[in-house]
Design an enzyme around this catalytic site. Structure first.
Site, PDB file in Angstrom:
ATOM      1  N   GLU A 193     -16.167  26.105  16.498  1.00 43.26           N
ATOM      2  CA  GLU A 193     -17.205  27.049  16.931  1.00 43.26           C
ATOM      3  C   GLU A 193     -18.353  27.093  15.932  1.00 43.26           C
ATOM      4  O   GLU A 193     -19.508  27.305  16.320  1.00 43.26           O
ATOM      5  CB  GLU A 193     -16.620  28.447  17.155  1.00 43.26           C
ATOM      6  CG  GLU A 193     -15.523  28.526  18.237  1.00 43.26           C
ATOM      7  CD  GLU A 193     -15.927  27.953  19.592  1.00 43.26           C
ATOM      8  OE1 GLU A 193     -17.130  28.003  19.937  1.00 43.26           O
ATOM      9  OE2 GLU A 193     -15.040  27.436  20.309  1.00 43.26           O
ATOM     10  N   GLU A 229     -21.211  20.054  22.752  1.00 42.32           N
ATOM     11  CA  GLU A 229     -19.818  19.782  22.382  1.00 42.32           C
ATOM     12  C   GLU A 229     -19.735  18.694  21.310  1.00 42.32           C
ATOM     13  O   GLU A 229     -18.816  18.691  20.496  1.00 42.32           O
ATOM     14  CB  GLU A 229     -19.030  19.394  23.650  1.00 42.32           C
ATOM     15  CG  GLU A 229     -17.530  19.378  23.493  1.00 42.32           C
ATOM     16  CD  GLU A 229     -16.903  20.755  23.208  1.00 42.32           C
ATOM     17  OE1 GLU A 229     -17.606  21.780  23.263  1.00 42.32           O
ATOM     18  OE2 GLU A 229     -15.688  20.783  22.921  1.00 42.32           O
TER      19      GLU A 229
END
Ligand code: ZN
Length: 500
Positions: free
Chosen positions: A264, A294
């Site tokens: 994250e 991503e």
């Protein structure tokens, strides 16, 4: 023209504020909201989405924008870039009738609740009629958007602009074949036979300390971002200087909080660093695709945090924070532990090697459903067959199989592939980075990640949506999506680890 420009910039600014408000509502829902707040929150969020959709598709907005688009040769370069991107997005949004948007929102909000119940009760048949409705709506959506080629292209394009079924079929077929081969070699190896699941438990205080040290080393500015706790870790942006990300100290899985914090943090660093300046509060100050987003989290989580230089720095750090737990650990055992391959049923718990097989499985099933090669009733059987073929593990229950992810209940067909696209992009970026900075490994052993951050900023963050994901990767790595680069990376790493 001046009036139209003023209008579209004011609209974009307000739309970006609406985005921040919706993100705050969502973040609060996932972190601190008491459970009974859920119905009112759902109404608040859907109100914001409706207001946004009305604004984006309004005739006044369109007329101003169309006027500018037709006159784009008379615009400054910056205005032209903004107008083109915005016009492209608005044209697409206007293909979808408001009534459809509302119907989709209602259908998925019911379906999500039923999916939760079905998962809890382990009863796919509860969810089945809702999934059938959603698939019908997905087909209708493809009809509205109607991009060239396979209907699924229209779904993919929402998450990964320009990506097509043809490209993915080709890349994923190669990837699938090699991943299965590498995995079969590994599971037949002596090293694999002798390996044991890692049995180490860190208490929540130790986990938090380790995550905090990680964030300090990453230079993540904690006056512009904060880390909280949620069931499923995520990252969201409430404003240019307010990024929220989460982790979870209770989750199953070895060092799950440490690696999900790293994952994250990769998303958060991207959000914090993304192009602003004259493009602040415009469509350009956004990630061009989920795959690129991503790629940033996977780059840090896999290429960096599962590398040997990284553990040269962190082995003594772990030793200091949790001496009892880590007393038998050394650099080699840490490196092996965080890279242990173990075929499993649940995507979010999968190791680096098998992860993409979970994604390819969903991509193939989504296509089969859309092409009516299989029915929803047949879906659990096909799921179980495929995962057995890919990973030689078979779910005993649908909770560990077809019911494990929430994406389909949310109508997010076309989303899953971006996880694998991001992973492949990450390996391509890593190869290029390693070529550009052959000595960066030494800095990592010192817990110094500044060269990496600067490189990512220069080659990814600073573009925002000035280019598509494909163009960013081509410009930086010399070619578009190429799963062979990822396969080479995996082979070099895992052949050594498993002596195969
Ligand atoms: Zn992610």
């Amino acid at each position: 023209m001046k009036e139209s420009l003023d209008f579209i910039y004011k609209e974009q600014k307000e739309l970006s504020h609406f985005g921040g408000i919706a993100a705050l509502l969502g973040w609060d829902q996932m972190t601190y909201m008491p459970s009974k707040g859920s119905p009112a929150r759902a109404e608040q969020i859907s109100l914001i989405s409706r207001l946004v959709h009305e604004r984006v598709t309004s005739e006044t907005f369109y007329q101003h924008l169309k006027g500018l688009y037709d006159e784009q040769n008379n615009l400054s370069e910056k205005d032209r870039i903004v107008v083109r991107k915005l016009f492209h997005d608005v044209e697409k949004a206007r293909k979808i009738p408001s009534a459809f948007v509302e119907k989709m929102a209602k259908t998925t909000s019911i379906a999500y609740a039923v999916w939760q119940e079905a998962r809890e009760k382990n009863t796919f048949t509860l969810f089945k009629p809702h999934l059938e409705n959603i698939i019908e709506l997905e087909k209708q959506y493809c009809e509205y958007v109607k991009l060239p080629g396979h209907p699924y292209n229209s779904l993919l394009d929402d998450y990964e602009e320009g990506m097509t079924v043809d490209v993915l079929r080709k890349e994923f077929a190669v990837l699938r074949k090699h991943l299965v081969e590498i995995l079969q070699k590994i599971t037949a190896s002596i090293v694999y036979e002798k390996q044991h699941p890692v049995q180490m438990t860190f208490d929540a205080v130790q986990q938090k300390q380790l995550c905090d040290i990680l964030l300090t080393r990453l230079n993540l500015p904690l006056d512009r971002a904060r880390l909280d706790v949620s069931t499923h870790p995520f990252t969201t942006s409430l404003g240019d200087d307010d990024v929220r990300f989460t982790t979870n100290y209770q989750r199953e899985g070895f060092l799950s909080s440490f690696f999900s914090t790293m994952h994250e943090a990769g998303h958060a660093l991207y959000e914090l660093g993304i192009l602003k300046g004259e493009y602040k509060d415009t469509v350009i100050s956004n990630a061009p695709s989920l795959g690129i987003h991503e790629s940033q989290s996977r780059f840090w989580e896999n290429m960096i945090a599962r590398s040997k230089p990284f553990w040269m720095y962190f082995t003594p750090v772990f030793q200091r924070i949790a001496p009892d737990v880590c007393k038998d650990m050394n650099l080699e055992s840490w490196y092996r532990s965080v890279n242990q391959v173990r075929p499993s049923l649940i995507r979010v718990e999968a190791d680096e090697l098998t992860y993409c097989l979970h994604v390819i499985l969903r991509f193939e099933l989504e296509l089969d459903l859309l092409d009516e090669q299989i029915t929803v009733a047949e879906l659990p059987g096909h799921w179980n067959q495929k995962i057995t073929d890919f990973l030689e593990v078979t779910p005993k229950t649908d909770r560990d199989g077809v019911l494990q992810d929430m994406h389909w209940s949310a109508g997010e067909f076309g989303y899953f592939p971006t996880y694998a696209i991001g992973t492949i992009y990450a390996s391509q970026l890593f190869r290029q980075f390693s070529e550009d900075h052959p000595t960066a490994q030494d800095e990592i052993t010192q817990g110094d990640f500044r060269t990496i951050s600067q490189w990512l900023s220069k080659h990814v963050y600073q573009y925002g949506s000035l280019m598509t994901a494909d163009d960013i990767i081509k410009k930086t790595c010399g070619e578009g999506l190429n799963s062979k680069v990822f396969i080479t990376y995996l082979k070099e790493k895992y052949n050594l680890l498993y002596d195969v």
